[in-house]
Design a protein around this motif. Structure first.
Motif, PDB file in Angstrom:
ATOM      1  N   LYS A  66       8.827 -11.135  40.730  1.00 17.40           N
ATOM      2  CA  LYS A  66       9.041 -12.573  40.607  1.00 17.40           C
ATOM      3  C   LYS A  66       7.738 -13.308  40.316  1.00 17.40           C
ATOM      4  N   SER A  67       7.895 -14.455  39.667  1.00 13.75           N
ATOM      5  CA  SER A  67       6.762 -15.328  39.408  1.00 13.75           C
ATOM      6  C   SER A  67       6.355 -15.978  40.728  1.00 13.75           C
ATOM      7  N   PRO A  68       5.067 -16.325  40.932  1.00 12.02           N
ATOM      8  CA  PRO A  68       4.042 -16.346  39.897  1.00 12.02           C
ATOM      9  C   PRO A  68       3.303 -15.023  39.694  1.00 12.02           C
ATOM     10  N   LEU A 101       8.778 -17.522  33.044  1.00 10.57           N
ATOM     11  CA  LEU A 101       8.875 -17.267  34.482  1.00 10.57           C
ATOM     12  C   LEU A 101      10.033 -16.301  34.738  1.00 10.57           C
ATOM     13  N   THR A 102       9.904 -15.512  35.783  1.00  7.36           N
ATOM     14  CA  THR A 102      10.931 -14.494  36.033  1.00  7.36           C
ATOM     15  C   THR A 102      11.273 -14.382  37.522  1.00  7.36           C
ATOM     16  N   TYR A 103      12.540 -14.151  37.807  1.00  9.48           N
ATOM     17  CA  TYR A 103      13.029 -14.010  39.194  1.00  9.48           C
ATOM     18  C   TYR A 103      14.253 -13.083  39.152  1.00  9.48           C
ATOM     19  N   PRO A 104      14.533 -12.350  40.231  1.00  9.72           N
ATOM     20  CA  PRO A 104      15.752 -11.523  40.228  1.00  9.72           C
ATOM     21  C   PRO A 104      17.003 -12.375  40.048  1.00  9.72           C
ATOM     22  N   GLU A 105      16.972 -13.617  40.559  1.00  4.91           N
ATOM     23  CA  GLU A 105      18.152 -14.499  40.427  1.00  4.91           C
ATOM     24  C   GLU A 105      18.300 -15.003  38.998  1.00  4.91           C
ATOM     25  N   MET A 164       9.523 -22.612  31.290  1.00  4.06           N
ATOM     26  CA  MET A 164      10.187 -22.719  32.587  1.00  4.06           C
ATOM     27  C   MET A 164      11.660 -22.343  32.411  1.00  4.06           C
ATOM     28  N   ILE A 165      12.276 -21.919  33.511  1.00 10.72           N
ATOM     29  CA  ILE A 165      13.721 -21.711  33.462  1.00 10.72           C
ATOM     30  C   ILE A 165      14.327 -22.562  34.589  1.00 10.72           C
TER      31      ILE A 165
END
Ligand code: SF4
Length: 418
Positions: A66-68, A101-105, A164-165
């Motif tokens: 996940k970011s950051p 940006l990245t996240y599992p969700e 951004m997401i």
């Protein structure tokens, strides 16, 4: 994977028309996601630690990144950065380091044309989703900064961009990523753009990106009219975005960043008329901003992957007219349109029009400027909106053969005197 090894285009229906009409461009409705696949639940539950660079691979469980700490970057940027092998058709490198940006969700929005949309959690972990036709490897942010900070002045990158997401941590992590960059890399050497997600943003957030060293602030408006916006990014697909909020944040950016330092992304061919999209381009210019355009391509796995890509005739007309409005001072009211809203007159003389066409810049990828000249974008997004076999946005300077093809698509043959 290099940028010539692309996802196969899904089968689409051909409308037989030289533009994509509103009635045809209806997105599918999103299906239901099984509970166990929602919000990246299984990725978080298994909690597999990442080890360096993660290359998208839908056959394994994505690590918990996940970011950051982690960001995703385009294939083209990963190749240029030297962390991935591959080659790009007719391009040596990309001039923009696009970070996502990245996240599992993943992204919590559901935009109909987007490969990152929420409904895809039913079939693919976030880090494995294709976006603007390519995979996005995930890389530790510290590694990226280490590589670029070695010699920013001579970096192939003319610009860095943080996309951004829609995620509750998006603002805070954008600030952190931006700070990580500007702590080690002079933004005068490599300026930074923010591709924002207005839905969760306030004026203070916009101000903060400016205070932390961002140079340009853009809003991914994407849809050219309020009705299309609602259909593709709002209520129509159970997505949270609102046209009004996007405009509110864009006008804050205009105020905070100033003229020529803000703008909007627009996708052409989702059902708007050429007149509508060019009016929007004019409105942005009148406000002091710019438009950055993409040609609609049916992204595999998206809610619009069954629909036709924008016919090249429509795209070339809009590309040319947008360039004239953005960089040559031509106004939309000088142009002529037919009953379907198609451009039939560009508002300048034939000789001047011929010069603009032959210069080829109007047909290159549009975006925030690099170090060559104001109307040449750093962000060349190689083959983000078309396959290399039928290029929509040229990520390089079109040559004579390309211009001949473009003229044919525009139906403006070379005059006999030339
Ligand atoms: S907000 Fe952006 S990343 Fe998220 S689904 Fe919409 S277009 Fe895709």
């Amino acid at each position: 994977m290099g940028c010539i090894e692309q996802k196969k285009s899904p089968a689409t229906h051909d409308t037989g028309q030289d533009y994509n009409p509103y009635d045809v461009m209806e997105p599918r409705l999103p299906g239901k996601t099984p509970v166990e696949r929602r919000n990246g639940k299984h990725v978080k539950a298994n909690d597999i630690p990442p080890e360096g660079v993660y290359l998208p691979n839908n056959n394994i469980l994505a690590p918990h990144m996940k970011s950051p700490d982690y960001v995703q970057l385009s294939n083209a940027a990963a190749i240029t950065l030297g962390i991935m092998g591959g080659r790009m058709y007719r391009c040596e490198c990309t001039r923009c380091l696009n970070l996502l940006l990245t996240y599992p969700e993943g992204c919590r929005a559901n935009c109909a044309y987007c490969g990152l949309a929420r409904h895809r959690e039913a079939e693919r972990d976030y880090a494995d989703r294709n976006f603007i036709r390519v995979d996005w490897p995930a890389v530790p942010m510290a590694d990226i900064v280490d590589i670029v900070a070695k010699d920013p002045e001579n970096s192939p990158f003319h610009r860095m961009c943080i996309s951004m997401i829609t995620h509750p941590r998006s603002e805070q992590d954008t600030f952190t990523v931006l700070e990580q960059w500007t702590d080690r890399i002079d933004p005068a050497a490599i300026p930074v753009s923010i591709l924002s997600n207005p839905t969760t943003m306030t004026r203070d957030d916009v101000q903060r990106t400016k205070d932390l060293g961002a140079d340009i602030f853009t809003v991914a408006l994407d849809a050219a009219t309020p009705a299309l916006f609602d259909r593709t990014r709002g209520k129509g697909v159970q997505s949270p975005h609102k046209w009004k909020k996007y405009w509110e944040i864009m006008l804050e950016a205009r105020d905070i960043f100033g003229p020529q330092k803000f703008g909007a992304h627009i996708i052409v061919g989702m059902g708007e008329t050429e007149y509508e999209v060019l009016n929007l381009v004019q409105e942005l210019v009148d406000l002091g901003g710019h438009s950055h355009m993409f040609c609609f391509f049916p992204e595999q796995g998206s809610l619009m992957d069954h629909l036709p890509a924008t016919p090249r005739d429509q795209w070339r007309r809009v590309q040319l007219a947008r360039y004239l409005i953005d960089y040559r001072g031509v106004r939309v009211d000088q142009m002529k349109f037919d009953d379907e809203g198609r451009v039939v007159g560009y508002g300048i003389g034939d000789a001047e029009l011929a010069d603009v066409i032959d210069a080829g810049i109007a047909f290159r990828t549009s975006g925030c400027p690099g170090k060559f000249q104001d109307d040449i974008s750093a962000c060349d997004r190689p083959y983000g909106d078309s396959p290399p076999s039928n290029i929509a946005s040229y990520p390089f300077q079109p040559d004579r053969k390309d211009i001949k093809k473009i003229r044919k698509q525009l139906d403006i043959p070379v005059s006999v005197e030339q």
